[in-house]
Enzyme design. Structure first.
Site, PDB file in Angstrom:
ATOM      1  CD  GLU A   1     -26.037  11.497 -16.476  1.00 48.11           C
ATOM      2  OE1 GLU A   1     -25.968  11.338 -15.205  1.00 48.11           O
ATOM      3  OE2 GLU A   1     -26.514  12.015 -16.486  1.00 48.11           O
TER       4      GLU A   1
ATOM      5  CG  HIS B   1      -1.205  -3.289   3.309  1.00 50.97           C
ATOM      6  ND1 HIS B   1      -2.581  -3.249   4.199  1.00 50.97           N
ATOM      7  CD2 HIS B   1      -1.264  -3.873   1.977  1.00 50.97           C
ATOM      8  CE1 HIS B   1      -3.221  -3.978   2.843  1.00 50.97           C
ATOM      9  NE2 HIS B   1      -2.175  -4.111   2.254  1.00 50.97           N
TER      10      HIS B   1
ATOM     11  CB  SER C   1      16.920   5.331  -4.701  1.00 52.79           C
ATOM     12  OG  SER C   1      15.791   5.752  -4.802  1.00 52.79           O
TER      13      SER C   1
HETATM   14  P1  NAD Z   1       5.598   3.573  -3.446  1.00 54.90           P
HETATM   15  O1  NAD Z   1       5.752   2.325  -4.680  1.00 54.90           O
HETATM   16  O2  NAD Z   1       5.321   4.729  -3.810  1.00 54.90           O
HETATM   17  O3  NAD Z   1       7.472   3.352  -2.917  1.00 54.90           O
HETATM   18  C1  NAD Z   1       8.290   2.341  -2.720  1.00 54.90           C
HETATM   19  C2  NAD Z   1       9.638   3.133  -2.633  1.00 54.90           C
HETATM   20  O4  NAD Z   1      10.531   2.069  -2.586  1.00 54.90           O
HETATM   21  C3  NAD Z   1      10.576   3.529  -3.072  1.00 54.90           C
HETATM   22  O5  NAD Z   1      10.928   4.726  -2.973  1.00 54.90           O
HETATM   23  C4  NAD Z   1      11.110   2.582  -4.493  1.00 54.90           C
HETATM   24  O6  NAD Z   1      11.836   3.556  -5.231  1.00 54.90           O
HETATM   25  C5  NAD Z   1      11.763   2.063  -3.540  1.00 54.90           C
HETATM   26  N1  NAD Z   1      11.616   0.686  -3.184  1.00 54.90           N
HETATM   27  C6  NAD Z   1      11.164   0.076  -3.925  1.00 54.90           C
HETATM   28  N2  NAD Z   1      12.009  -1.685  -3.630  1.00 54.90           N
HETATM   29  C7  NAD Z   1      12.908  -1.449  -3.593  1.00 54.90           C
HETATM   30  C8  NAD Z   1      13.632  -2.288  -3.063  1.00 54.90           C
HETATM   31  N3  NAD Z   1      13.699  -3.553  -3.124  1.00 54.90           N
HETATM   32  N4  NAD Z   1      14.924  -1.679  -2.188  1.00 54.90           N
HETATM   33  C9  NAD Z   1      14.547  -0.733  -1.294  1.00 54.90           C
HETATM   34  N5  NAD Z   1      13.829   0.870  -2.195  1.00 54.90           N
HETATM   35  C10 NAD Z   1      12.582  -0.200  -2.716  1.00 54.90           C
HETATM   36  O7  NAD Z   1       5.441   2.750  -1.985  1.00 54.90           O
HETATM   37  P2  NAD Z   1       3.640   2.923  -1.338  1.00 54.90           P
HETATM   38  O8  NAD Z   1       2.628   3.581  -1.837  1.00 54.90           O
HETATM   39  O9  NAD Z   1       4.291   4.330  -0.835  1.00 54.90           O
HETATM   40  O10 NAD Z   1       4.147   1.612  -0.041  1.00 54.90           O
HETATM   41  C11 NAD Z   1       4.242   1.579   0.766  1.00 54.90           C
HETATM   42  C12 NAD Z   1       3.783   1.090   1.839  1.00 54.90           C
HETATM   43  O11 NAD Z   1       2.548   1.893   2.186  1.00 54.90           O
HETATM   44  C13 NAD Z   1       3.202  -0.592   1.616  1.00 54.90           C
HETATM   45  O12 NAD Z   1       3.217  -1.507   2.995  1.00 54.90           O
HETATM   46  C14 NAD Z   1       1.748   0.056   1.202  1.00 54.90           C
HETATM   47  O13 NAD Z   1       0.611  -0.733   0.996  1.00 54.90           O
HETATM   48  C15 NAD Z   1       1.766   0.941   2.330  1.00 54.90           C
HETATM   49  N6  NAD Z   1      -0.058   2.199   2.707  1.00 54.90           N
HETATM   50  C16 NAD Z   1       0.505   3.118   1.001  1.00 54.90           C
HETATM   51  C17 NAD Z   1      -0.332   3.613   0.702  1.00 54.90           C
HETATM   52  C18 NAD Z   1      -0.259   4.749  -1.036  1.00 54.90           C
HETATM   53  O14 NAD Z   1      -1.359   6.297  -0.282  1.00 54.90           O
HETATM   54  N7  NAD Z   1       0.325   4.400  -1.385  1.00 54.90           N
HETATM   55  C19 NAD Z   1      -1.418   4.650   1.487  1.00 54.90           C
HETATM   56  C20 NAD Z   1      -1.773   3.323   2.790  1.00 54.90           C
HETATM   57  C21 NAD Z   1      -0.200   2.123   3.549  1.00 54.90           C
END
Ligand code: NAD
Ligand code: MG
Length: 342
Positions: free
Chosen positions: A227, A108, A51
């Protein structure tokens, strides 16, 4: 009345002897890990081999391990992976490393609400969901503030799940802004509804349809852009600061009268009926099944829709006009910051 917790309500000491794993280092992951570390919590970040976030997290002074090692070492495991990946990673790397009394946390409720992740009975399951993007969770914390959060408990064999979730919310800065008590059902269903109907889906479609209507009637696309898209922020800022009535107080009486008499003709009974239908598809799991199926099937339709959105005329016109307003781009959230790395 809703129950809202603030700093005085949280007992940070319940986290003092716990080891926390943050799985993922994207938008939420980097913010939680850094805020927890700054709050003096014992935290490690679990990432995949290879990663690109490994270097970033290590440079930030965080301890980085594999996902499985982090899950094994820690007794509080926050899953901040994409919602579509959580089930597979849970089964492969988390479940085998759970011990009785551990806690798994989510930002979430999707995977728990729709049954993709079912934890063993002897493990606490709770949610700490910041109501804002990760870069703001980090930035507001470093500035002494915080992003409001929701907390919920779905499994509590230790009896300590609620206090733990509140302490965690406190350690990432959430209690400075307010932490609202909710359930996995309410958080998941209202979150999906909000993003589909109002915040993202409804708003994008409203802007595009307004733009298309003006351009189709022969007006300049640049006029239509200012707009229907550019001014939106000014109006939303007023609503955010003073509510809808406060916004109406600030606009002209001409705009206010048009708002009051024409708005309900746009968002009419047919639109409200469709909103209830979309909510029904969320509640009965139709949306979740469709989305997970789409992503697992390669996401061809998802990609095609995304590309069609990028090709819309409002994007071309907007890119040109914004290039003449460099101060807008200067304040923008960089895509890399918002979506995290890999
Ligand atoms: P993201 O896509 O920004 O980050 C995900 C991370 O997981 C990355 O570091 C990626 O490299 C890693 N990853 C992806 N697949 C993987 C795998 N198979 N094994 C190991 N690592 C892996 O995600 P995010 O937006 O931070 O969302 C994470 C959680 O937070 C989700 O449940 C989302 O619904 C929730 N959430 C996100 C936000 C937001 O602002 N983005 C807000 C509230 C809640
Ligand atoms: Mg959301």
């Amino acid at each position: 009345m809703a129950t809202i917790y603030y700093e005085k309500d949280a007992d940070r000491s319940v986290l003092a002897d716990r080891k926390v794993a943050i799985l993922g280092y994207g938008s939420q992951g980097h913010a939680h890990a850094l805020n927890l570390a700054d709050s003096g919590i014992d935290v490690r970040v679990g990432l995949r081999e290879g990663s690109s976030s490994r270097a970033k997290a290590t440079e930030a002074g965080l301890k980085v391990t594999s996902v499985a090692e982090a899950a094994a070492e820690a007794d509080v495991i926050m899953i901040l992976l994409p919602d579509t990946e959580q089930q597979a990673v849970f089964e492969a790397d988390i479940r085998p490393n759970l011990a009785a009394g551990d806690a798994i946390l989510f930002a979430h409720g999707f995977n728990v609400r729709f049954g993709y992740v079912v934890a063993p009975d002897d493990v606490d399951v709770a949610m700490v969901a910041p109501k804002g993007p990760g870069h703001l969770v980090r930035r507001t914390y470093t500035e002494g503030g915080g992003v409001p959060a929701l907390i919920a408990v779905s499994q509590d064999p230790t009896g300590g799940a609620h206090a733990l979730a509140l302490a965690y919310a406190d350690a990432i800065g959430g209690t400075r802004a307010g932490v609202l008590e909710t359930t996995f059902e309410e958080e998941t269903e209202t979150d999906l509804f909000g993003e589909q109907v109002v915040l993202c889906g409804g708003l994008s479609a409203l802007v595009q349809a307004g733009f298309e209507t003006l351009v189709g009637a022969g007006y300049q696309p640049e006029s239509a852009y200012f707009e229907c898209l550019h001014e939106l922020k000014l109006i939303v800022d007023l609503m955010y600061e003073q509510g809808i009535s406060g916004m109406r107080y600030s606009i002209s009486t001409t705009a206010e009268y048009g708002d009051l008499t024409r708005g309900p003709r746009i968002i009419n009974d047919a639109v409200r009926a469709e909103m209830r239908k979309v909510l029904g598809e969320i509640q009965d799991g139709t949306f979740a099944e469709e989305f997970i199926g789409e992503v697992r099937g390669g996401g061809a339709n998802f990609t095609a829709l995304r590309e069609a959105g990028k090709a819309h005329q409002v994007e071309q016109v907007g890119a040109e006009l914004r290039s003449m307003m460099p101060w807008i781009a200067a304040g923008k959230v960089r895509v890399e910051d918002a979506s995290g790395g890999d």
